[in-house]
Design a protein around this motif. Structure first.
Motif, mmCIF file in Angstrom:
data_model
loop_
_atom_site.group_PDB
_atom_site.id
_atom_site.type_symbol
_atom_site.label_atom_id
_atom_site.label_comp_id
_atom_site.label_asym_id
_atom_site.label_seq_id
_atom_site.Cartn_x
_atom_site.Cartn_y
_atom_site.Cartn_z
ATOM 1 N N GLN A 1 38.468 30.820 33.629
ATOM 2 C CA GLN A 1 39.805 31.291 33.967
ATOM 3 C C GLN A 1 39.691 32.715 34.508
ATOM 4 O OE1 GLN A 1 42.985 30.751 31.142
ATOM 5 N NE2 GLN A 1 41.862 29.140 30.057
ATOM 6 N N ILE A 2 40.355 32.975 35.628
ATOM 7 C CA ILE A 2 40.372 34.323 36.189
ATOM 8 C C ILE A 2 41.775 34.654 36.652
ATOM 9 C CG2 ILE A 2 37.984 34.103 37.022
ATOM 10 C CD1 ILE A 2 39.253 33.990 39.869
ATOM 11 N N LEU A 3 42.053 35.932 36.779
ATOM 12 C CA LEU A 3 43.301 36.366 37.390
ATOM 13 C C LEU A 3 43.135 36.390 38.906
ATOM 14 C CD1 LEU A 3 44.332 39.275 35.013
ATOM 15 C CD2 LEU A 3 45.481 37.072 35.263
ATOM 16 N N PRO A 4 44.145 35.986 39.658
ATOM 17 C CA PRO A 4 44.007 35.977 41.122
ATOM 18 C C PRO A 4 43.774 37.376 41.667
ATOM 19 C CG PRO A 4 46.291 35.607 40.467
ATOM 20 C CD PRO A 4 45.465 35.536 39.217
ATOM 21 N N GLY A 5 42.949 37.467 42.704
ATOM 22 C CA GLY A 5 42.668 38.738 43.341
ATOM 23 C C GLY A 5 43.674 39.055 44.422
ATOM 24 N N PRO A 6 43.486 40.175 45.132
ATOM 25 C CA PRO A 6 44.429 40.578 46.180
ATOM 26 C C PRO A 6 44.392 39.691 47.416
ATOM 27 C CG PRO A 6 42.541 42.068 46.095
ATOM 28 C CD PRO A 6 42.423 41.171 44.908
ATOM 29 N N SER A 7 43.357 38.859 47.546
ATOM 30 C CA SER A 7 43.240 37.958 48.695
ATOM 31 C C SER A 7 42.491 36.710 48.258
ATOM 32 C CB SER A 7 42.498 38.635 49.851
ATOM 33 O OG SER A 7 41.148 38.882 49.492
ATOM 34 N N VAL A 8 42.527 35.687 49.117
ATOM 35 C CA VAL A 8 41.816 34.450 48.822
ATOM 36 C C VAL A 8 40.317 34.718 48.701
ATOM 37 C CG1 VAL A 8 41.209 32.166 49.707
ATOM 38 C CG2 VAL A 8 43.545 33.000 49.922
ATOM 39 N N GLN A 9 39.787 35.548 49.619
ATOM 40 C CA GLN A 9 38.358 35.839 49.595
ATOM 41 C C GLN A 9 37.970 36.584 48.329
ATOM 42 O OE1 GLN A 9 36.197 34.654 51.619
ATOM 43 N NE2 GLN A 9 34.402 35.705 50.832
ATOM 44 N N ALA A 10 38.792 37.560 47.910
ATOM 45 C CA ALA A 10 38.490 38.309 46.693
ATOM 46 C C ALA A 10 38.521 37.405 45.467
ATOM 47 C CB ALA A 10 39.488 39.457 46.534
ATOM 48 N N THR A 11 39.483 36.482 45.443
ATOM 49 C CA THR A 11 39.560 35.529 44.327
ATOM 50 C C THR A 11 38.330 34.644 44.297
ATOM 51 O OG1 THR A 11 41.982 35.511 44.465
ATOM 52 C CG2 THR A 11 40.933 33.673 43.314
ATOM 53 N N LYS A 12 37.917 34.194 45.475
ATOM 54 C CA LYS A 12 36.747 33.324 45.560
ATOM 55 C C LYS A 12 35.493 34.042 45.076
ATOM 56 C CE LYS A 12 34.572 30.284 48.931
ATOM 57 N NZ LYS A 12 34.629 29.822 50.326
ATOM 58 N N GLU A 13 35.339 35.289 45.472
ATOM 59 C CA GLU A 13 34.174 36.052 45.046
ATOM 60 C C GLU A 13 34.166 36.246 43.527
ATOM 61 O OE1 GLU A 13 33.923 38.597 49.222
ATOM 62 O OE2 GLU A 13 34.511 39.581 47.366
ATOM 63 N N GLU A 14 35.348 36.492 42.957
ATOM 64 C CA GLU A 14 35.430 36.668 41.515
ATOM 65 C C GLU A 14 35.082 35.388 40.770
ATOM 66 O OE1 GLU A 14 35.678 39.368 39.904
ATOM 67 O OE2 GLU A 14 35.703 38.404 37.937
ATOM 68 N N VAL A 15 35.472 34.238 41.336
ATOM 69 C CA VAL A 15 35.122 32.949 40.731
ATOM 70 C C VAL A 15 33.609 32.798 40.663
ATOM 71 C CG1 VAL A 15 35.160 30.449 41.061
ATOM 72 C CG2 VAL A 15 37.252 31.760 41.355
ATOM 73 N N TYR A 16 32.925 33.069 41.754
ATOM 74 C CA TYR A 16 31.470 32.923 41.778
ATOM 75 C C TYR A 16 30.795 33.904 40.822
ATOM 76 C CZ TYR A 16 31.260 29.541 45.572
ATOM 77 O OH TYR A 16 31.359 28.399 46.312
ATOM 78 N N ARG A 17 31.328 35.118 40.749
ATOM 79 C CA ARG A 17 30.747 36.087 39.818
ATOM 80 C C ARG A 17 30.882 35.609 38.370
ATOM 81 N NH1 ARG A 17 32.451 40.326 43.532
ATOM 82 N NH2 ARG A 17 34.562 40.261 42.712
ATOM 83 N N ALA A 18 32.076 35.099 38.041
ATOM 84 C CA ALA A 18 32.313 34.635 36.677
ATOM 85 C C ALA A 18 31.425 33.442 36.335
ATOM 86 C CB ALA A 18 33.788 34.263 36.503
ATOM 87 N N VAL A 19 31.275 32.517 37.285
ATOM 88 C CA VAL A 19 30.415 31.355 37.064
ATOM 89 C C VAL A 19 28.967 31.794 36.868
ATOM 90 C CG1 VAL A 19 29.450 29.287 38.159
ATOM 91 C CG2 VAL A 19 31.910 29.730 38.277
ATOM 92 N N ALA A 20 28.491 32.704 37.737
ATOM 93 C CA ALA A 20 27.103 33.161 37.634
ATOM 94 C C ALA A 20 26.844 33.847 36.301
ATOM 95 C CB ALA A 20 26.781 34.106 38.792
ATOM 96 N N GLU A 21 27.816 34.631 35.797
ATOM 97 C CA GLU A 21 27.649 35.299 34.507
ATOM 98 C C GLU A 21 27.483 34.286 33.372
ATOM 99 O OE1 GLU A 21 30.308 39.301 35.532
ATOM 100 O OE2 GLU A 21 31.027 37.805 34.086
ATOM 101 N N LEU A 22 28.304 33.223 33.389
ATOM 102 C CA LEU A 22 28.196 32.210 32.342
ATOM 103 C C LEU A 22 26.862 31.469 32.412
ATOM 104 C CD1 LEU A 22 31.811 30.704 32.357
ATOM 105 C CD2 LEU A 22 30.785 32.218 30.658
ATOM 106 N N VAL A 23 26.400 31.185 33.633
ATOM 107 C CA VAL A 23 25.119 30.494 33.790
ATOM 108 C C VAL A 23 23.975 31.371 33.286
ATOM 109 C CG1 VAL A 23 23.491 29.541 35.463
ATOM 110 C CG2 VAL A 23 25.932 29.038 35.674
ATOM 111 N N ILE A 24 24.020 32.660 33.600
ATOM 112 C CA ILE A 24 22.984 33.582 33.120
ATOM 113 C C ILE A 24 22.964 33.612 31.597
ATOM 114 C CG2 ILE A 24 22.340 36.028 32.970
ATOM 115 C CD1 ILE A 24 23.315 36.315 35.872
#
Length: 377
Positions: free
Chosen positions: A342-365
């Protein structure tokens, strides 16, 4: 005198029409290294980044026809994710362009509908599926070069590097070449423009950079023609390019790469400094330690393969959080790692997408570290 000559070359009425269209439609065009780009993604884009088979190659464009005529024409087939028109320094187009759609079916429809389309201004367009070449061949490399070190340096000098394969080639099998896979044709094209000069400037190494292609074909960026990807005889093909998350930082220009001598000036131009073991010269982690690049580096160092992400939007909760399900496939693992974030939406679609990938990568690590009882650094 030069101004009058340029005015004769350029159609001022067509340029005026282009400017008026940009103002009326609020279209933004970005000039980057000999091409003018719209989108990638365009404003309001909601879907994923289009994969292979979604791009069409347009040639035989009259030199004074611009985006105000071309973009609406190709948008009549479907929503365009990205449009790139190749440009000369004079301000004329170079006679060819690329249009990328959201899916292969729309791209095929564009080919069937607009191939041999006759423009009112004159000229008959040629439209066909883009081969989207993504592989470069680097030659004249030092024989002592290391694959992981080269991969790290290439990612510092160019954007979109996915995989590198080192092979011996040449008549006597003594030449070291690298086959480099990029995430897109655009990324590979930009890399081809800067790599030879960057290696010479920063490391004093003279290398050759070519497209991996059939010898009888010509490179599209120089001739307006396309060809397919081909592995030269005697070399094993690279693995199929994997699906990787978007790059989270803008690609630096050649003047900005890098601000400091990277990797001890590429380990003193790919040689072992006196008294320094090779193991100590290996990079101690990605230059930019965001979670996505850190996971990529961990997998490379431990020879696990390139992570492949699949993320799906699930729903928006009442408290404003966006819920996504994800699967991350690491080739050496038998099953994918999956879960929900779960994430809070970012200021743009691209920013939200980048945050999703960061959050997923953190959980995988975190998962990998728990299983292996190892630290990510």
């Amino acid at each position: 005198m030069e101004g009058r000559q340029l005015q004769q070359v350029l159609n001022t009425q067509r340029l005026k029409s282009l400017q008026e269209w940009m103002q009326e439609s609020s279209i933004t065009l970005t000039q980057v290294n000999g091409q003018r780009k719209y989108g990638g993604p365009p404003p309001g884009w909601q879907g994923p980044v289009p994969g292979p088979g979604c791009e069409v190659f347009i040639s035989q464009i009259p030199r004074d026809v611009y985006e105000d005529r071309l973009i609406p024409l190709f948008q009549s087939i479907g929503t365009i994710y990205e449009f790139r028109l190749m440009m000369n320094f004079s301000g004329q187009n170079r006679g060819f362009a690329y249009a990328k759609y959201g899916d292969p079916l729309t791209a095929s429809t564009a080919v069937m509908t607009l191939h041999h389309y006759r423009l009112p201004e004159g000229g008959c367009l040629t439209v066909r599926k883009s081969t989207e070449k993504r592989q470069l061949r680097l030659g004249d490399l030092p024989t002592s070069i290391n694959q992981l070190e080269l991969l790290t340096v290439l990612r510092m000098l160019s954007d979109g590097v996915e995989e590198v394969l080192l092979k011996m080639a040449g008549p006597k099998g003594r030449e070291v070449v690298a086959l480099v896979n990029y995430s897109s044709h655009y990324a590979a094209s930009m890399a081809k423009k800067v790599l030879a000069q960057a290696f010479k400037k920063h490391y004093g190494i003279s290398i050759t950079v070519k497209w991996t292609s059939f010898s009888k074909s010509k490179h599209v960026s120089e001739t307006g023609q396309e060809d397919g990807t081909f592995t030269p005889p005697g070399l094993s093909p690279l693995p199929k390019p994997s699906i990787t998350p978007p790059h989270l930082h803008p690609k630096p220009s050649l003047q900005d790469v890098p601000a400091h001598p990277p990797l001890q000036s590429f380990f003193r131009a790919v040689g072992s400094p006196a008294g320094l073991p090779r193991d100590e010269m290996k990079p101690q982690g990605p230059v930019n330690r965001d979670a996505v690049s850190l996971l990529q580096w961990m997998c490379e160092v431990n020879r696990l393969g390139t992570p492949r992400y699949e993320v799906r939007f699930h729903h928006a909760s009442s408290d404003g959080f966006l819920c996504f399900s994800y699967e991350v496939l690491i080739p050496c693992f038998l099953i994918p790692l999956y879960g929900v974030i779960q994430i809070l939406p970012g200021p743009s679609v691209q920013a939200t997408k980048e945050e999703v990938y960061r959050a997923v990568a953190e959980l995988v690590i975190q998962t990998i570290c728990k299983v292996s009882n190892a630290r990510p650094f």
